[in-house]
Design an enzyme around this catalytic site. Structure first.
Site, PDB file in Angstrom:
ATOM      1  N   THR A  68       0.842  -1.202   0.000  1.00 24.14           N
ATOM      2  CA  THR A  68       0.000   0.000   0.000  1.00 24.14           C
ATOM      3  C   THR A  68       0.877   1.252   0.000  1.00 24.14           C
ATOM      4  OG1 THR A  68      -1.956   1.026   0.948  1.00 24.14           O
ATOM      5  CG2 THR A  68      -0.453   0.012   2.531  1.00 24.14           C
ATOM      6  N   LYS A  72       3.381   1.440  -3.911  1.00 29.98           N
ATOM      7  CA  LYS A  72       2.750   0.709  -5.020  1.00 29.98           C
ATOM      8  C   LYS A  72       3.503   0.855  -6.346  1.00 29.98           C
ATOM      9  CE  LYS A  72      -1.941   0.693  -3.241  1.00 29.98           C
ATOM     10  NZ  LYS A  72      -3.360   0.795  -3.531  1.00 29.98           N
ATOM     11  N   ASN A  93      -0.383  -3.847  -6.073  1.00 33.95           N
ATOM     12  CA  ASN A  93      -0.857  -3.906  -4.674  1.00 33.95           C
ATOM     13  C   ASN A  93      -0.779  -5.319  -4.111  1.00 33.95           C
ATOM     14  OD1 ASN A  93      -3.134  -5.117  -5.911  1.00 33.95           O
ATOM     15  ND2 ASN A  93      -4.380  -4.508  -4.164  1.00 33.95           N
ATOM     16  N   ASP A 108      -6.620  -3.839  -7.025  1.00 34.27           N
ATOM     17  CA  ASP A 108      -7.427  -2.680  -6.597  1.00 34.27           C
ATOM     18  C   ASP A 108      -8.541  -2.402  -7.611  1.00 34.27           C
ATOM     19  OD1 ASP A 108      -6.220  -1.833  -4.184  1.00 34.27           O
ATOM     20  OD2 ASP A 108      -4.601  -0.852  -5.281  1.00 34.27           O
ATOM     21  N   TYR A 229     -14.653   4.876   1.950  1.00 31.02           N
ATOM     22  CA  TYR A 229     -15.387   3.918   2.791  1.00 31.02           C
ATOM     23  C   TYR A 229     -15.408   4.351   4.253  1.00 31.02           C
ATOM     24  CZ  TYR A 229     -10.656   2.199   3.656  1.00 31.02           C
ATOM     25  OH  TYR A 229      -9.324   2.129   3.967  1.00 31.02           O
TER      26      TYR A 229
HETATM   27  N1  LIG Z   1     -12.460   1.638  -1.370  1.00 29.83           N
HETATM   28  C1  LIG Z   1     -11.217   1.369  -1.630  1.00 29.83           C
HETATM   29  O1  LIG Z   1     -10.812   0.207  -1.734  1.00 29.83           O
HETATM   30  C2  LIG Z   1     -10.242   2.497  -1.838  1.00 29.83           C
HETATM   31  C3  LIG Z   1      -9.020   2.257  -2.469  1.00 29.83           C
HETATM   32  C4  LIG Z   1      -8.142   3.330  -2.661  1.00 29.83           C
HETATM   33  C5  LIG Z   1      -8.487   4.599  -2.230  1.00 29.83           C
HETATM   34  N2  LIG Z   1      -9.690   4.788  -1.614  1.00 29.83           N
HETATM   35  C6  LIG Z   1     -10.077   6.141  -1.171  1.00 29.83           C
HETATM   36  O2  LIG Z   1     -10.082   6.975  -2.334  1.00 29.83           O
HETATM   37  C7  LIG Z   1      -9.702   8.307  -2.012  1.00 29.83           C
HETATM   38  C8  LIG Z   1      -8.581   8.769  -2.951  1.00 29.83           C
HETATM   39  O3  LIG Z   1      -7.433   7.951  -2.768  1.00 29.83           O
HETATM   40  P1  LIG Z   1      -6.143   8.089  -3.731  1.00 29.83           P
HETATM   41  O4  LIG Z   1      -5.188   7.042  -3.284  1.00 29.83           O
HETATM   42  O5  LIG Z   1      -6.537   8.147  -5.166  1.00 29.83           O
HETATM   43  O6  LIG Z   1      -5.602   9.525  -3.299  1.00 29.83           O
HETATM   44  P2  LIG Z   1      -4.711  10.563  -4.156  1.00 29.83           P
HETATM   45  O7  LIG Z   1      -3.828   9.831  -5.120  1.00 29.83           O
HETATM   46  O8  LIG Z   1      -4.102  11.466  -3.158  1.00 29.83           O
HETATM   47  O9  LIG Z   1      -5.800  11.394  -5.027  1.00 29.83           O
HETATM   48  C9  LIG Z   1      -6.736  12.232  -4.382  1.00 29.83           C
HETATM   49  C10 LIG Z   1      -7.732  12.754  -5.413  1.00 29.83           C
HETATM   50  O10 LIG Z   1      -8.715  13.526  -4.725  1.00 29.83           O
HETATM   51  C11 LIG Z   1      -8.728  14.863  -5.252  1.00 29.83           C
HETATM   52  N3  LIG Z   1      -9.034  15.804  -4.169  1.00 29.83           N
HETATM   53  C12 LIG Z   1      -8.519  15.805  -2.916  1.00 29.83           C
HETATM   54  N4  LIG Z   1      -9.062  16.814  -2.193  1.00 29.83           N
HETATM   55  C13 LIG Z   1      -9.935  17.457  -3.019  1.00 29.83           C
HETATM   56  C14 LIG Z   1     -10.804  18.576  -2.868  1.00 29.83           C
HETATM   57  N5  LIG Z   1     -10.890  19.240  -1.706  1.00 29.83           N
HETATM   58  N6  LIG Z   1     -11.566  18.937  -3.918  1.00 29.83           N
HETATM   59  C15 LIG Z   1     -11.486  18.272  -5.088  1.00 29.83           C
HETATM   60  N7  LIG Z   1     -10.683  17.211  -5.313  1.00 29.83           N
HETATM   61  C16 LIG Z   1      -9.916  16.808  -4.286  1.00 29.83           C
HETATM   62  C17 LIG Z   1      -7.337  15.049  -5.825  1.00 29.83           C
HETATM   63  O11 LIG Z   1      -7.344  16.113  -6.764  1.00 29.83           O
HETATM   64  P3  LIG Z   1      -5.954  16.881  -7.154  1.00 29.83           P
HETATM   65  O12 LIG Z   1      -5.274  15.994  -8.162  1.00 29.83           O
HETATM   66  O13 LIG Z   1      -6.397  18.154  -7.708  1.00 29.83           O
HETATM   67  O14 LIG Z   1      -5.170  17.017  -5.878  1.00 29.83           O
HETATM   68  C18 LIG Z   1      -7.127  13.670  -6.468  1.00 29.83           C
HETATM   69  O15 LIG Z   1      -7.844  13.548  -7.663  1.00 29.83           O
HETATM   70  C19 LIG Z   1      -9.325   8.269  -0.525  1.00 29.83           C
HETATM   71  O16 LIG Z   1     -10.441   8.710   0.210  1.00 29.83           O
HETATM   72  C20 LIG Z   1      -9.074   6.797  -0.252  1.00 29.83           C
HETATM   73  O17 LIG Z   1      -9.347   6.426   1.090  1.00 29.83           O
HETATM   74  C21 LIG Z   1     -10.572   3.780  -1.422  1.00 29.83           C
END
Ligand SMILES: NC(=O)c1ccc[n+]([C@@H]2O[C@H](COP(=O)([O-])OP(=O)(O)OC[C@H]3O[C@@H](n4cnc5c(N)ncnc54)[C@H](OP(=O)(O)O)[C@@H]3O)[C@@H](O)[C@H]2O)c1
Length: 287
Positions: A68, A72, A93, A108, A229
């Site tokens: 994680t 990754k 992953n 994932d 989640y």
């Molecule tokens: N269910 C699952 O199995 C699973 C798996 C992975 C991740 N997740 C969840 O998915 C989410 C994203 O994870 P990630 O790993 O992709 O994170 P990441 O690589 O940091 O990407 C975050 C994304 O959210 C956007 N963002 C953050 N704050 C924002 C705001 N205030 N307004 C608009 N856009 C915003 C970012 O936009 P910018 O590019 O403009 O910064 C980017 O597109 C997290 O909540 C994580 O817990 C869930």
């Protein structure tokens, strides 16, 4: 607790931080339910320790590993083989260790696809609006493009969405449309969309009152997926339900990615419901 013997096979997860991971409870519950002599452990591994950790899994014969944040992508150079999807996505992953030969997989995004399909939703030929272009969006966008969906990707930082659209266009016929995350583009992207997927962290604790999509734009013909989640029912999902849309929460994706990794390590069908219940309990979502 599993009873550990001299024959017990070891699986685990590496990341930094690692304390919050749901994977140990999900996998240990699954091993126990199926009576498998396996144990799953969390390993806190900092960036500079990654090569040592990967050498260690060979030396200690750890049979399966999840990877994680933040490893990754960096882990790829330390593996022997990559399965095609992990290679396209540039992210691993799950590692399978077969006698010291390490193969990198990505479960994932297939976990997300499985979450859709398990609810009877096939993305082929669908118009899908994806919010976000971060790490999770990359895998999800690739797998939805591969499944034959047409995509619109909106991101706050539009250059990231454009970059992701270009990467997808290298492999698949249709280039996703990439736009800035604005109210105007949200309305435009939702026009004719079948599925909406939030991959941004908007709405995650502690910002549970935030939503990436104004409620008045939601409609009953949509399937709305939120990969956040924590909380289980985000504001987006609550408002989507109220608008009459079908909803899929992020826990399904989380559990399916674990279930698919479990099947690679053990060759057995994963007990999905048991893994989900273990995660629900650990997250404190039990009613
Ligand atoms: N269910 C699952 O199995 C699973 C798996 C992975 C991740 N997740 C969840 O998915 C989410 C994203 O994870 P990630 O790993 O992709 O994170 P990441 O690589 O940091 O990407 C975050 C994304 O959210 C956007 N963002 C953050 N704050 C924002 C705001 N205030 N307004 C608009 N856009 C915003 C970012 O936009 P910018 O590019 O403009 O910064 C980017 O597109 C997290 O909540 C994580 O817990 C869930």
């Amino acid at each position: 607790m599993n009873s550990i013997t001299g024959k017990t096979k070891i699986c685990g997860i590496i990341g930094d931080p690692i304390e919050h991971s749901m994977s140990p409870v999900m996998h240990n519950a699954a091993f126990q339910a199926l009576g498998l002599d396996y144990v799953y452990l969390p390993f806190h591994v900092r960036r500079e320790e990654l090569p040592g950790a990967i050498a260690g899994i060979r030396a200690l014969n750890v049979v399966g590993l999840n990877v994680t944040i933040p490893h990754k992508e960096a882990v790829i150079l330390l593996l022997d083989k990559l399965e095609p999807l992990a290679e396209k996505m540039g992210a691993v992953n799950t590692i399978v260790n077969e006698g010291g030969l390490l193969t990198g997989h990505n479960t994932d995004a297939p976990g997300f696809l499985q979450a859709l399909r398990s609810k009877g939703i096939d993305p082929e030929g669908k118009s899908i609006l994806i919010l976000g272009a971060g790490g999770a969006s990359k895998g999800i966008s690739f797998i939805l493009a591969e499944a034959g969906a047409s995509l619109v990707i909106l991101n706050r930082t539009v250059t990231r969405a454009e970059e992701l659209a270009s990467q997808i266009a290298q492999y698949y016929h249709r280039r996703p449309e990439a736009l800035t995350l604005s109210e105007e583009n949200l309305a435009r992207g939702l026009d004719g969309a079948d599925i909406l997927v939030n991959t941004t962290s908007v709405g995650m604790v502690p910002y549970v009152n935030q939503t990436p999509m104004p409620a008045n734009l939601l409609n009953p013909n949509l399937v709305v997926c939120d990969i956040v989640y924590n909380p289980l029912e985000t504001r987006l999902l609550k408002e989507a339900k109220a608008a009459g849309a079908r909803t899929i929460d992020g826990l399904n994706m989380l559990v399916w990615q674990g279930a698919l990794a479990f099947e690679k390590w053990t060759g057995q069908k994963a007990p999905f419901e048991i893994m989900k219940q273990a995660a629900v309990k650990a997250l404190g979502y039990e009613k």
